[in-house]
Design an enzyme around this catalytic site. Structure first.
Site, mmCIF file in Angstrom:
data_model
loop_
_atom_site.group_PDB
_atom_site.id
_atom_site.type_symbol
_atom_site.label_atom_id
_atom_site.label_comp_id
_atom_site.label_asym_id
_atom_site.label_seq_id
_atom_site.Cartn_x
_atom_site.Cartn_y
_atom_site.Cartn_z
ATOM 1 N N HIS A 125 70.810 70.820 12.873
ATOM 2 C CA HIS A 125 69.851 71.302 13.867
ATOM 3 C C HIS A 125 68.978 70.195 14.412
ATOM 4 C CE1 HIS A 125 70.209 75.689 12.582
ATOM 5 N NE2 HIS A 125 70.749 75.503 13.760
ATOM 6 N N ARG B 27 82.257 73.835 26.476
ATOM 7 C CA ARG B 27 83.081 74.136 25.300
ATOM 8 C C ARG B 27 82.602 75.449 24.683
ATOM 9 N NH1 ARG B 27 82.269 68.243 24.500
ATOM 10 N NH2 ARG B 27 84.273 67.216 24.157
ATOM 11 N N ARG C 169 85.938 76.290 29.281
ATOM 12 C CA ARG C 169 87.194 76.147 28.539
ATOM 13 C C ARG C 169 87.321 77.277 27.536
ATOM 14 N NH1 ARG C 169 88.214 70.774 25.198
ATOM 15 N NH2 ARG C 169 86.922 71.826 23.659
ATOM 16 N N GLU D 163 95.960 67.098 26.958
ATOM 17 C CA GLU D 163 95.451 66.505 25.715
ATOM 18 C C GLU D 163 96.571 66.105 24.770
ATOM 19 O OE1 GLU D 163 91.642 68.768 24.288
ATOM 20 O OE2 GLU D 163 93.089 70.229 25.003
ATOM 21 N N ASP E 24 91.544 63.799 22.544
ATOM 22 C CA ASP E 24 92.760 64.203 21.839
ATOM 23 C C ASP E 24 93.989 63.454 22.322
ATOM 24 O OD1 ASP E 24 92.088 66.134 19.842
ATOM 25 O OD2 ASP E 24 91.448 67.450 21.452
ATOM 26 N N ARG F 149 91.075 60.942 15.422
ATOM 27 C CA ARG F 149 89.867 60.594 16.175
ATOM 28 C C ARG F 149 88.619 60.521 15.299
ATOM 29 N NH1 ARG F 149 89.227 65.898 20.117
ATOM 30 N NH2 ARG F 149 86.992 65.638 20.037
ATOM 31 N N CYS G 3 87.759 64.658 31.180
ATOM 32 C CA CYS G 3 86.528 65.113 30.527
ATOM 33 C C CYS G 3 86.405 64.595 29.097
ATOM 34 C CB CYS G 3 86.437 66.638 30.559
ATOM 35 S SG CYS G 3 87.773 67.448 29.689
HETATM 36 C C1 PEP Z 1 89.215 65.960 24.660
HETATM 37 O O1 PEP Z 1 90.079 66.171 23.794
HETATM 38 O O2 PEP Z 1 89.129 64.890 25.294
HETATM 39 C C2 PEP Z 1 88.195 66.980 24.947
HETATM 40 C C3 PEP Z 1 87.351 66.831 25.948
HETATM 41 O O3 PEP Z 1 88.154 68.059 24.113
HETATM 42 P P1 PEP Z 1 87.416 68.079 22.679
HETATM 43 O O4 PEP Z 1 86.671 66.779 22.545
HETATM 44 O O5 PEP Z 1 86.541 69.273 22.708
HETATM 45 O O6 PEP Z 1 88.564 68.212 21.746
HETATM 46 MG MG MG Z 2 90.306 68.134 22.960
#
Ligand code: PEP
Ligand code: MG
Length: 589
Positions: free
Chosen positions: A193, A301, A337, A436, A460, A470, A507
């Site tokens: 938080h 998201r 999304r 992705e 991703d 990642r 994105c």
């Molecule tokens: C991505 O995979 O680049 C993305 C924007 O989605 P997330 O980071 O929510 O997996």
């Molecule tokens: Mg992603």
């Protein structure tokens, strides 16, 4: 007096540089007394416990009355209130007093240990994290029982850097008036938080800075923190302080200058326009996204709405959330999304199967296929909200056409249902696909004709293309956005979108890094969606550039063989062209 200059690195939680005297929230260890009760002392002890709960409630009520009527801090605070009202805590403690003939402090501590054990057994890290909220509530009750004044931040002087083991929502609620320069906590993660609130209040913060910190820092020692790199300097040499002061002043001056550009078009000197949008996880981030000049939300998201709880949001709740989003960002639009749970994003509202490789498992649209009722509820809510503002729908983790066909068929079905009921929705609601997975990138030409836009998720796409987790720091050095494989995939997707006449955006985090702006515009992207505080810098750079020179650089890159080489070339060129911008951005040595 000997100096205790030292430097440590925690998790960057909210960007910005803070410099100020340490205000250490040193919660003294409470030594919990334990004693046996005579039978006639039991009920008075239960009454003493109830009075301590009541006193704590009244104290929290006082803090609450000073908060804004709505907003993130309030919401988080309310949750803490609920813990206090939780029957398990009070009645479990009462039972211990009555059955074990022990004093209230001991019984409460013991009951908390049981509750904490239950929290730790939950796989959702967000829920696990909440056990620290309960601990801080319990601590307040213990302080009331033992006649101690609660330690808090209410009297923190202006301009201090708060150093604490952990901070509760009640603590954070007391620092909302911009009195505190920065926050450093020993514990915590980016989803704790304190991190979420610090970001939304734009207070520089570093969390997870290491056990023992609060005990080893003396009040008043100078603390420097860089919320972008996670670096914390305790009692640094005057030279370092001066360097960070300069850096902070440069960043402030740069931001002030950059903010003058926010209402100008994001356009190069030779007339090429790029849309710059914001990635938003929480409604509270929208005002700052607009202040930074976002031309809309390129990624909302929705999984965060599912993550902070133990039940699922129903259609009405989702509808109202999406509608608020559409209204808050108007006249711009928002890309919503659909649920991307799974991988590193888990919830306790659903029993997700244990998977050996969650990143390669039931996540994104695959989860929606396995739970069509959850997907349908979300589609209904989204379609209904599309009648109230400009929304677009984005499908995550598509790896083949069958998944896309499933999602489009479900959407058709929901639309038919809503029409039959006479419920309003936007019949032209645009649908897009996240690129992705390498598979989606390779078949972008097959996907593009069925949708209205594509959005490349490099977070991703890079992990799957380069086989680099990642979130794994051991292989982080291999996570190279400028890897030739990634450049080729992005180029391929962009060409497929262009041929189908649809828009192509990005994105993932790559989109918001100023280093990559030329590469991305030359690769043919139409829009970039990013953390909103990156937008002003990117816009300024864009306005100082030409598409021609960016294309020139890209052609050079395709001649090079390795990610490092490419990176060096891009870095050298960008630093030469934008020395002032990069000077302010580079983390201190
Ligand atoms: C991505 O995979 O680049 C993305 C924007 O989605 P997330 O980071 O929510 O997996
Ligand atoms: Mg992603």
């Amino acid at each position: 007096m000997s100096r205790e200059a030292r430097e440590l690195v925690g998790l960057p939680a909210a960007s910005g540089i803070a410099i100020g005297p340490a205000y250490v929230l040193r919660r003294e260890r409470l030594v919990i007394p334990e004693f046996l009760l005579e039978p006639d002392e039991v009920e008075p002890e239960v009454a003493r416990l109830a009075a301590a709960f009541e006193q704590t409630r009244a104290r929290l009520e006082e803090i609450r009355s000073g908060l804004e009527p709505s907003g993130l801090v309030r919401e988080v605070f309310e949750a803490q209130f609920l813990f206090l009202q939780d029957r398990a805590l009070l009645s479990g403690t009462e039972r211990s007093i009555r059955e074990e003939f022990r004093n209230a402090e001991w019984a409460l501590q013991r009951q908390f240990a049981r509750i904490e054990e239950m929290f730790q057994a939950v796989s959702d890290p967000y829920i696990r994290e909440r056990s620290s909220d309960v601990r801080l509530v319990v601590r307040r009750v213990l302080e009331a029982l033992m006649g101690r004044e609660p330690e808090g931040l209410a009297n923190a002087p202006v301009g201090v850097v708060v150093v604490a083991e952990e901070l509760s929502p009640a603590d954070v609620a007391q620092i909302t008036e911009g009195r505190v320069a920065g926050l450093v906590t020993e514990a915590g993660s980016r989803t704790s938080h304190v991190a979420i609130i610090a970001r939304s209040l734009e207070i520089p913060a570093v969390v997870g800075a290491g056990v023992g910190l609060a005990r080893s820092v003396a009040d008043g020692l100078t603390v420097v923190l860089d919320g972008r790199s996670g670096r914390v300097l305790i009692d640094p040499e005057p030279d370092s302080i001066a360097e960070y002061e300069k850096r902070r002043a440069d960043q402030a001056a740069l931001l002030e200058q950059l903010l003058r550009y926010v209402h100008l078009p994001a356009e190069t000197r030779d007339g090429f326009e790029l849309r710059l949008l914001a990635n938003v996880d929480l409604m509270e981030e929208i005002p700052s996204a607009l202040r930074y000049g976002a031309q809309g939300i390129g990624l909302y998201r929705t999984e965060f709405m599912f993550m902070n709880r133990s039940d699922l949001p129903d259609e009405e709740e989702q509808f109202s959330e999406y509608r608020k989003l559409a209204e808050a960002i108007a006249p711009h639009g928002a890309v919503v999304r659909t649920l991307d749970l799974g991988g590193d994003k888990v919830t306790s509202g659903l029993s997700l199967p244990e998977e050996p490789n969650p990143a390669l498992g039931l996540r994104g649209v695959r989860f929606s296929i396995a739970h069509p009722e959850i997907f349908r509820t979300q589609l209904r809510a989204l379609c209904r909200a599309s009648a109230c503002g400009r929304l677009k729908l984005l499908l995550p983790m598509i790896s083949g056409l069958a998944e896309l066909d499933f999602a489009l068929a479900e959407l058709e079905r929901v639309r038919a249902e809503l029409s039959a009921e006479g419920t309003a929705f936007d019949p032209k609601l645009e649908v897009g696909v996240m690129i992705e997975t390498p598979a989606a990138a390779m078949i972008a030409d097959l996907i593009a004709p069925s949708v209205d836009f594509l959005s490349i998720g490099t977070n991703d796409l890079l992990q799957y293309t380069l086989a680099v987790d990642r979130a794994n720091e051991h292989v982080a050095y291999l996570y190279e956005p400028l890897h030739p494989a990634n450049l080729r995939l992005v180029q391929r997707v962009s060409q497929a979108a262009r041929r189908a006449g649809i828009s192509i955006g990005m994105c993932g985090e790559m989109a918001g890094d100023p280093l990559f702006i030329w590469v991305l515009m030359a690769l043919g992207l139409d829009e970039l969606s990013m953390t909103s505080s990156s937008i002003p810098m990117l816009k300024k750079m864009l306005r100082d550039s030409t598409l021609k020179e960016a294309r020139g650089l890209l052609w050079e890159l395709f001649e090079l063989r390795g990610a490092r080489e490419i990176h060096r070339r891009v870095e050298a060129r960008m630093m030469r062209r934008f020395p002032r911008e990069f000077e302010g951005l580079l983390p201190a040595g």
